[in-house]
Structure formats: structure tokens, C-alpha cells
Design a protein around this motif. Structure first.
Motif, PDB file in Angstrom:
ATOM      1  N   ILE A 109       0.773  -1.319  -0.033  1.00 30.42           N
ATOM      2  CA  ILE A 109       0.046  -0.233   0.130  1.00 30.42           C
ATOM      3  C   ILE A 109       0.907   1.238  -0.007  1.00 30.42           C
ATOM      4  O   ILE A 109       0.577   2.069  -0.798  1.00 30.42           O
ATOM      5  CB  ILE A 109      -1.034   0.090   1.189  1.00 30.42           C
ATOM      6  N   GLN A 110       2.004   1.193   0.759  1.00 32.29           N
ATOM      7  CA  GLN A 110       2.755   2.274   0.891  1.00 32.29           C
ATOM      8  C   GLN A 110       3.518   2.635  -0.694  1.00 32.29           C
ATOM      9  O   GLN A 110       3.559   3.865  -1.045  1.00 32.29           O
ATOM     10  CB  GLN A 110       3.914   2.166   1.979  1.00 32.29           C
ATOM     11  N   TRP A 111       3.771   1.514  -1.413  1.00 33.47           N
ATOM     12  CA  TRP A 111       4.342   1.773  -2.553  1.00 33.47           C
ATOM     13  C   TRP A 111       3.060   2.396  -3.696  1.00 33.47           C
ATOM     14  O   TRP A 111       3.463   3.256  -4.384  1.00 33.47           O
ATOM     15  CB  TRP A 111       5.061   0.307  -3.305  1.00 33.47           C
ATOM     16  N   LEU A 112       2.102   1.940  -3.725  1.00 32.70           N
ATOM     17  CA  LEU A 112       0.835   2.325  -4.393  1.00 32.70           C
ATOM     18  C   LEU A 112       0.729   3.729  -4.080  1.00 32.70           C
ATOM     19  O   LEU A 112       0.168   4.515  -5.215  1.00 32.70           O
ATOM     20  CB  LEU A 112      -0.276   1.308  -4.083  1.00 32.70           C
ATOM     21  N   LYS A 113       0.906   4.332  -2.914  1.00 29.81           N
ATOM     22  CA  LYS A 113       0.493   5.543  -2.607  1.00 29.81           C
ATOM     23  C   LYS A 113       1.690   6.434  -3.324  1.00 29.81           C
ATOM     24  O   LYS A 113       1.551   7.549  -3.448  1.00 29.81           O
ATOM     25  CB  LYS A 113       0.573   5.836  -0.902  1.00 29.81           C
ATOM     26  N   ALA A 114       2.766   5.713  -3.189  1.00 29.21           N
ATOM     27  CA  ALA A 114       3.940   6.522  -3.492  1.00 29.21           C
ATOM     28  C   ALA A 114       4.032   6.973  -4.982  1.00 29.21           C
ATOM     29  O   ALA A 114       4.492   7.923  -5.377  1.00 29.21           O
ATOM     30  CB  ALA A 114       5.321   5.808  -2.990  1.00 29.21           C
ATOM     31  N   VAL A 115       3.393   6.007  -5.702  1.00 32.23           N
ATOM     32  CA  VAL A 115       3.337   6.180  -7.069  1.00 32.23           C
ATOM     33  C   VAL A 115       2.195   6.765  -7.558  1.00 32.23           C
ATOM     34  O   VAL A 115       1.856   6.993  -8.693  1.00 32.23           O
ATOM     35  CB  VAL A 115       3.669   4.999  -7.983  1.00 32.23           C
ATOM     36  N   GLY A 116       1.277   7.090  -6.566  1.00 31.08           N
ATOM     37  CA  GLY A 116      -0.027   7.936  -6.812  1.00 31.08           C
ATOM     38  C   GLY A 116      -1.054   6.971  -7.355  1.00 31.08           C
ATOM     39  O   GLY A 116      -2.148   7.681  -7.867  1.00 31.08           O
ATOM     40  N   LEU A 117      -1.131   5.857  -7.383  1.00 30.56           N
ATOM     41  CA  LEU A 117      -2.293   4.982  -7.565  1.00 30.56           C
ATOM     42  C   LEU A 117      -3.563   4.679  -6.545  1.00 30.56           C
ATOM     43  O   LEU A 117      -4.600   4.954  -6.912  1.00 30.56           O
ATOM     44  CB  LEU A 117      -1.840   3.446  -8.082  1.00 30.56           C
ATOM     45  N   VAL A 118      -2.959   5.148  -5.307  1.00 30.46           N
ATOM     46  CA  VAL A 118      -4.015   5.036  -4.192  1.00 30.46           C
ATOM     47  C   VAL A 118      -3.789   6.149  -3.155  1.00 30.46           C
ATOM     48  O   VAL A 118      -2.461   6.592  -3.339  1.00 30.46           O
ATOM     49  CB  VAL A 118      -4.123   3.747  -3.287  1.00 30.46           C
ATOM     50  N   GLU A 119      -4.649   6.643  -2.499  1.00 21.92           N
ATOM     51  CA  GLU A 119      -4.497   7.518  -1.170  1.00 21.92           C
ATOM     52  C   GLU A 119      -5.305   6.975  -0.120  1.00 21.92           C
ATOM     53  O   GLU A 119      -6.071   6.294  -0.218  1.00 21.92           O
ATOM     54  CB  GLU A 119      -4.954   8.833  -1.602  1.00 21.92           C
ATOM     55  N   GLY A 120      -4.684   7.362   0.859  1.00 21.74           N
ATOM     56  CA  GLY A 120      -5.206   6.849   2.321  1.00 21.74           C
ATOM     57  C   GLY A 120      -5.882   8.056   3.092  1.00 21.74           C
ATOM     58  O   GLY A 120      -5.319   9.124   3.053  1.00 21.74           O
ATOM     59  N   LEU A 121      -7.384   7.709   3.662  1.00 17.10           N
ATOM     60  CA  LEU A 121      -7.833   8.829   4.343  1.00 17.10           C
ATOM     61  C   LEU A 121      -7.844   8.159   5.882  1.00 17.10           C
ATOM     62  O   LEU A 121      -8.457   7.001   5.974  1.00 17.10           O
ATOM     63  CB  LEU A 121      -9.342   8.704   3.834  1.00 17.10           C
ATOM     64  N   ALA A 122      -7.368   8.856   6.866  1.00 15.27           N
ATOM     65  CA  ALA A 122      -7.050   8.476   8.235  1.00 15.27           C
ATOM     66  C   ALA A 122      -8.394   7.993   8.748  1.00 15.27           C
ATOM     67  O   ALA A 122      -9.252   8.786   8.719  1.00 15.27           O
ATOM     68  CB  ALA A 122      -6.474   9.415   8.909  1.00 15.27           C
ATOM     69  N   GLY A 123      -8.343   6.714   8.968  1.00 12.91           N
ATOM     70  CA  GLY A 123      -9.647   6.176   9.918  1.00 12.91           C
ATOM     71  C   GLY A 123     -10.929   5.968   8.901  1.00 12.91           C
ATOM     72  O   GLY A 123     -11.884   5.424   9.346  1.00 12.91           O
ATOM     73  N   VAL A 124     -10.768   5.950   7.390  1.00 11.68           N
ATOM     74  CA  VAL A 124     -11.654   5.524   6.462  1.00 11.68           C
ATOM     75  C   VAL A 124     -11.217   4.423   5.633  1.00 11.68           C
ATOM     76  O   VAL A 124     -11.918   3.545   5.506  1.00 11.68           O
ATOM     77  CB  VAL A 124     -11.957   7.007   5.805  1.00 11.68           C
ATOM     78  N   GLY A 125     -10.093   4.582   5.129  1.00 11.43           N
ATOM     79  CA  GLY A 125      -9.581   3.570   4.165  1.00 11.43           C
ATOM     80  C   GLY A 125      -8.586   3.953   3.071  1.00 11.43           C
ATOM     81  O   GLY A 125      -8.115   5.164   3.051  1.00 11.43           O
ATOM     82  N   VAL A 126      -8.309   3.040   2.093  1.00 10.78           N
ATOM     83  CA  VAL A 126      -7.466   3.719   1.082  1.00 10.78           C
ATOM     84  C   VAL A 126      -8.136   3.640  -0.305  1.00 10.78           C
ATOM     85  O   VAL A 126      -8.878   2.478  -0.433  1.00 10.78           O
ATOM     86  CB  VAL A 126      -6.445   2.441   0.973  1.00 10.78           C
ATOM     87  N   PHE A 127      -8.285   4.566  -1.052  1.00 10.33           N
ATOM     88  CA  PHE A 127      -8.856   4.460  -2.240  1.00 10.33           C
ATOM     89  C   PHE A 127      -8.338   4.808  -3.576  1.00 10.33           C
ATOM     90  O   PHE A 127      -7.033   5.510  -3.554  1.00 10.33           O
ATOM     91  CB  PHE A 127      -9.817   5.838  -2.098  1.00 10.33           C
ATOM     92  N   VAL A 128      -8.658   4.522  -4.621  1.00 12.27           N
ATOM     93  CA  VAL A 128      -7.981   4.548  -5.913  1.00 12.27           C
ATOM     94  C   VAL A 128      -7.960   5.987  -6.277  1.00 12.27           C
ATOM     95  O   VAL A 128      -9.255   6.676  -6.215  1.00 12.27           O
ATOM     96  CB  VAL A 128      -8.800   3.592  -6.877  1.00 12.27           C
ATOM     97  N   THR A 129      -7.007   6.599  -6.984  1.00 11.02           N
ATOM     98  CA  THR A 129      -6.882   8.039  -7.029  1.00 11.02           C
ATOM     99  C   THR A 129      -7.528   8.244  -8.439  1.00 11.02           C
ATOM    100  O   THR A 129      -7.672   7.372  -9.313  1.00 11.02           O
ATOM    101  CB  THR A 129      -5.673   8.676  -6.890  1.00 11.02           C
TER     102      THR A 129
END
Length: 71
Positions: free
Chosen positions: A49-69
Motif C-alpha cells: 500500500i505504501q508503494w501504491l501511495k508513493a506512485v499515486g495509484l491510491v491515497e489513504g484517508l485516516a480512519g476511513v480507508g485507502v482509495f483509488v485516485t
């Protein structure tokens, strides 16, 4: 050489995003669900998930979840 578990998870999720199976705004399964689905440790899921966030495919919302950008 076989792929690492982290790379397998990255490839699968990014493939679902690029193929359109996962669309912008879609929420990824929870860490627990991904661990169970792929039979991996929490560390593997977090690293992927950290890698997917780093390349901009997903973003995390604290306490909510991880979403496709948006692309």
C-alpha cells in the motif's frame, strides 16, 4: 527468480486499477481482508500500500480507508 509477496500484491492491485476493475474512488479491501485474501503478513500489505501511495495509484484517508485516485 520468483516475485516477492509484496511485489505480487502490488502487481495484482495495480493491474486491477489499470484494467479498470478498480475505478477512481473505489475503496481497497481492508488490511485484514487483503492479508486473508493473499495469505500474507500485515507488513507485506503495508509495504504494498505504501508503494501504491508513493506512485499515486491510491491515497489513504485516516480512519476511513485507502482509495483509488483519479488518473
Amino acid at each position: 527468480m520468483p516475485k516477492s509477496k509484496t511485489q505480487t500484491l502490488i502487481d495484482d492491485i495495480s493491474g486491477q486499477i489499470t484494467s479498470g476493475k478498480l475505478k477512481p474512488g473505489d475503496q481497497l479491501p481492508s488490511t485484514a481482508e487483503l492479508r486473508q485474501q493473499y495469505g500474507v503478513s500485515i507488513t507485506v500489505v503495508r509495504n504494498a500500500i505504501q508503494w501504491l501511495k508513493a506512485v499515486g495509484l491510491v491515497e489513504g484517508l485516516a480512519g476511513v480507508g485507502v482509495f483509488v485516485t483519479e488518473k
